[in-house]
Structure formats: C-alpha cells, structure tokens
Design an enzyme around this catalytic site. Sequence first.
Site, mmCIF file in Angstrom:
data_model
loop_
_atom_site.group_PDB
_atom_site.id
_atom_site.type_symbol
_atom_site.label_atom_id
_atom_site.label_comp_id
_atom_site.label_asym_id
_atom_site.label_seq_id
_atom_site.Cartn_x
_atom_site.Cartn_y
_atom_site.Cartn_z
ATOM 1 N N ASN A 10 -6.637 1.792 2.835
ATOM 2 C CA ASN A 10 -5.720 1.999 1.714
ATOM 3 C C ASN A 10 -4.637 3.009 2.135
ATOM 4 O O ASN A 10 -4.914 4.201 2.296
ATOM 5 C CB ASN A 10 -6.543 2.506 0.517
ATOM 6 C CG ASN A 10 -5.709 2.786 -0.710
ATOM 7 O OD1 ASN A 10 -4.571 3.235 -0.614
ATOM 8 N ND2 ASN A 10 -6.279 2.530 -1.869
ATOM 9 N N GLY A 12 -2.165 4.314 0.590
ATOM 10 C CA GLY A 12 -1.916 5.400 -0.367
ATOM 11 C C GLY A 12 -2.888 6.548 -0.148
ATOM 12 O O GLY A 12 -2.495 7.718 -0.062
ATOM 13 N N ASP A 70 -14.305 7.492 -1.632
ATOM 14 C CA ASP A 70 -14.524 6.453 -2.637
ATOM 15 C C ASP A 70 -14.086 7.036 -3.964
ATOM 16 O O ASP A 70 -14.497 8.134 -4.348
ATOM 17 C CB ASP A 70 -15.981 5.993 -2.702
ATOM 18 C CG ASP A 70 -16.065 4.643 -3.416
ATOM 19 O OD1 ASP A 70 -15.624 3.646 -2.819
ATOM 20 O OD2 ASP A 70 -16.525 4.593 -4.569
ATOM 21 N N PHE A 152 0.381 5.598 -5.773
ATOM 22 C CA PHE A 152 -0.161 4.256 -5.538
ATOM 23 C C PHE A 152 -1.146 3.922 -6.656
ATOM 24 O O PHE A 152 -1.431 4.744 -7.529
ATOM 25 C CB PHE A 152 -0.858 4.185 -4.159
ATOM 26 C CG PHE A 152 -2.134 4.980 -4.063
ATOM 27 C CD1 PHE A 152 -2.123 6.341 -3.819
ATOM 28 C CD2 PHE A 152 -3.380 4.354 -4.229
ATOM 29 C CE1 PHE A 152 -3.298 7.066 -3.739
ATOM 30 C CE2 PHE A 152 -4.560 5.074 -4.142
ATOM 31 C CZ PHE A 152 -4.525 6.436 -3.909
ATOM 32 N N GLY A 153 -1.681 2.707 -6.590
ATOM 33 C CA GLY A 153 -2.756 2.301 -7.490
ATOM 34 C C GLY A 153 -2.409 2.481 -8.963
ATOM 35 O O GLY A 153 -1.350 2.061 -9.444
ATOM 36 N N TYR A 154 -3.307 3.144 -9.671
ATOM 37 C CA TYR A 154 -3.187 3.295 -11.126
ATOM 38 C C TYR A 154 -2.331 4.516 -11.521
ATOM 39 O O TYR A 154 -2.298 4.890 -12.689
ATOM 40 C CB TYR A 154 -4.586 3.413 -11.757
ATOM 41 C CG TYR A 154 -5.430 2.162 -11.546
ATOM 42 C CD1 TYR A 154 -5.469 1.146 -12.506
ATOM 43 C CD2 TYR A 154 -6.172 1.988 -10.386
ATOM 44 C CE1 TYR A 154 -6.224 0.006 -12.300
ATOM 45 C CE2 TYR A 154 -6.935 0.844 -10.172
ATOM 46 C CZ TYR A 154 -6.954 -0.140 -11.136
ATOM 47 O OH TYR A 154 -7.691 -1.286 -10.931
ATOM 48 N N ASP A 155 -1.634 5.115 -10.559
ATOM 49 C CA ASP A 155 -0.827 6.306 -10.848
ATOM 50 C C ASP A 155 0.147 6.130 -12.026
ATOM 51 O O ASP A 155 0.295 7.052 -12.836
ATOM 52 C CB ASP A 155 -0.047 6.752 -9.599
ATOM 53 C CG ASP A 155 -0.930 7.517 -8.616
ATOM 54 O OD1 ASP A 155 -2.068 7.860 -8.972
ATOM 55 O OD2 ASP A 155 -0.467 7.775 -7.493
ATOM 56 N N HIS A 180 -7.774 14.500 -8.171
ATOM 57 C CA HIS A 180 -9.189 14.379 -7.832
ATOM 58 C C HIS A 180 -9.382 14.471 -6.316
ATOM 59 O O HIS A 180 -10.270 15.158 -5.826
ATOM 60 C CB HIS A 180 -9.718 13.050 -8.381
ATOM 61 C CG HIS A 180 -8.853 11.858 -8.053
ATOM 62 N ND1 HIS A 180 -7.482 11.881 -8.161
ATOM 63 C CD2 HIS A 180 -9.160 10.622 -7.565
ATOM 64 C CE1 HIS A 180 -6.987 10.710 -7.779
ATOM 65 N NE2 HIS A 180 -7.986 9.935 -7.411
HETATM 66 P P1 IMP Z 1 -11.985 2.314 -3.316
HETATM 67 O O1 IMP Z 1 -10.991 2.050 -2.215
HETATM 68 O O2 IMP Z 1 -13.116 1.349 -3.359
HETATM 69 O O3 IMP Z 1 -12.425 3.747 -3.329
HETATM 70 O O4 IMP Z 1 -11.170 2.042 -4.651
HETATM 71 C C1 IMP Z 1 -10.391 3.024 -5.231
HETATM 72 C C2 IMP Z 1 -9.634 2.409 -6.406
HETATM 73 O O5 IMP Z 1 -9.193 3.450 -7.238
HETATM 74 C C3 IMP Z 1 -8.394 1.629 -5.960
HETATM 75 O O6 IMP Z 1 -8.138 0.581 -6.854
HETATM 76 C C4 IMP Z 1 -7.302 2.674 -6.062
HETATM 77 O O7 IMP Z 1 -6.053 2.097 -6.324
HETATM 78 C C5 IMP Z 1 -7.783 3.529 -7.232
HETATM 79 N N1 IMP Z 1 -7.418 4.922 -6.998
HETATM 80 C C6 IMP Z 1 -8.127 5.868 -6.317
HETATM 81 N N2 IMP Z 1 -7.453 7.017 -6.236
HETATM 82 C C7 IMP Z 1 -6.286 6.785 -6.876
HETATM 83 C C8 IMP Z 1 -5.147 7.605 -7.104
HETATM 84 O O8 IMP Z 1 -5.050 8.763 -6.668
HETATM 85 N N3 IMP Z 1 -4.155 7.035 -7.805
HETATM 86 C C9 IMP Z 1 -4.214 5.763 -8.286
HETATM 87 N N4 IMP Z 1 -5.224 4.939 -8.077
HETATM 88 C C10 IMP Z 1 -6.267 5.463 -7.366
#
Ligand code: IMP
Length: 201
Positions: A10, A12, A70, A152-155, A180
Amino acid sequence: MDKLVIASGNTGKITEIKAILNELPLKVVSMKEEGYNPEFDEIGATFSENALIKAKTLNKVVNGIVLADDSGLEIDFLNGAPGIFTSRFAGENVSQEEKNNKIIYLLKGIDKRYRTARFVCSIAFISNSITFTVEESIEGIISEEPMGDAGFGYDPIFFVPEYQKTFAELPEDIKNKISHRAKALAKLRQKLSIIYGIKPG
Ligand code: IMP
C-alpha cells in the site's frame, strides 16, 4: 546501515511509514523495492494478529528486520465494522471512491452524535532478537461527504473534530503527527529506543 523492510504494497501506508520513521538509524524500504511480493493470508481475528501474520510471512523470506502495519476503520453505528475487513469492505476490485460512498450511504441521515469512528493501527516488528506489536487509534467522525484530496484510503471521510478537517484536508505533516499510524510508530520508536539506545523521537 541495516535495512527495515515494510510488509505492505500500500503506497499510502509506505509513504507515511517512511516519513514518520525517517530519523531511525535504519534504511526504511518497502518489500517491493527489495524485490519481494509474498502473499499474506490475513486470517487473524484482530489487527495485531494480522500485522504479525504479515511480518512473519515477510520475515521468512527477508533475512533482516521487518515491519508490518495492519489498520482499519471502526464505525460505532456499524458495530465496529468494517474493522479488520476495511480493505476488502464493499468487495474486491471496488474503487476507494465507491468504498467511501458506501460508508456515507450506510450512515445517510444519521446525526453527527452517532457518526463516531476510529482508525486503528497495529504495527508488528521483527528483528533477529525481538518480536512485538504496538497498537494505537485516533477518534473521529464520519463526514457526510468526502472532503479533501490528500492522504489515501478513507481519509476524505474521516473528520477530526480537533482540527475541523478530514484527514484528506490536513497537511501531510499534521496527519503524520496525530494519526493512528503516527501514534503506533511513536510507540514503536519508544521501544526501539530502549532496545537500540536511540532517541524516542
Ligand atoms: P490493510 O492493508 O489490510 O491493513 O487494510 C487497511 C485498510 O484501512 C485499507 O483499506 C486502507 O485504505 C485503510 N486505512 C488504513 N489506514 C488508513 C489511513 O491512514 N487513512 C485512510 N485509510 C486507511
């Protein structure tokens, strides 16, 4: 300088981890930069179990120090969902925009008081001499619409009351102090400072 290899694809997360750990006496690299692409079987029941699974999987092929993150979003109105399923939430091959819109849809019309949520981050660290996990979280509110383009992601849908902005509206250096992930990595640095005799940061 020893290398610390991040067990993630990832970009981000990798960008943030590198920025936050930039003062460690370790060269922080991603597994892809090192030519590794292992499959992670995320069958754990908690963030820290999944972080450990990823770190252990990578540690089997990397002869050195590894770190795995994670993380995910817990929404109180959804009884803590999507939690450890955050990345797979809404199905495979679904764009992030659709994932964000799905959450907004599920909370449509719900009063601000009940839109509370938190991002959780577990970090697992493995070196020759030690294995441990640390976990941290940040409280926020799910916004009524996506706002901001950073991160990124849900930001764009995670609103931080203290700053009156979503994570995606905050400058990178602020997110990397309060998130976090930032808090979990600060805990990690604290532990490493004892183990390696370096500054906690
Ligand atoms: P993992 O890669 O299985 O740990 O999944 C993490 C999930 O949480 C992904 O969908 C990420 O986009 C989301 N996520 C984790 N940290 C962040 C963040 O800091 N900002 C936005 N989304 C996050």
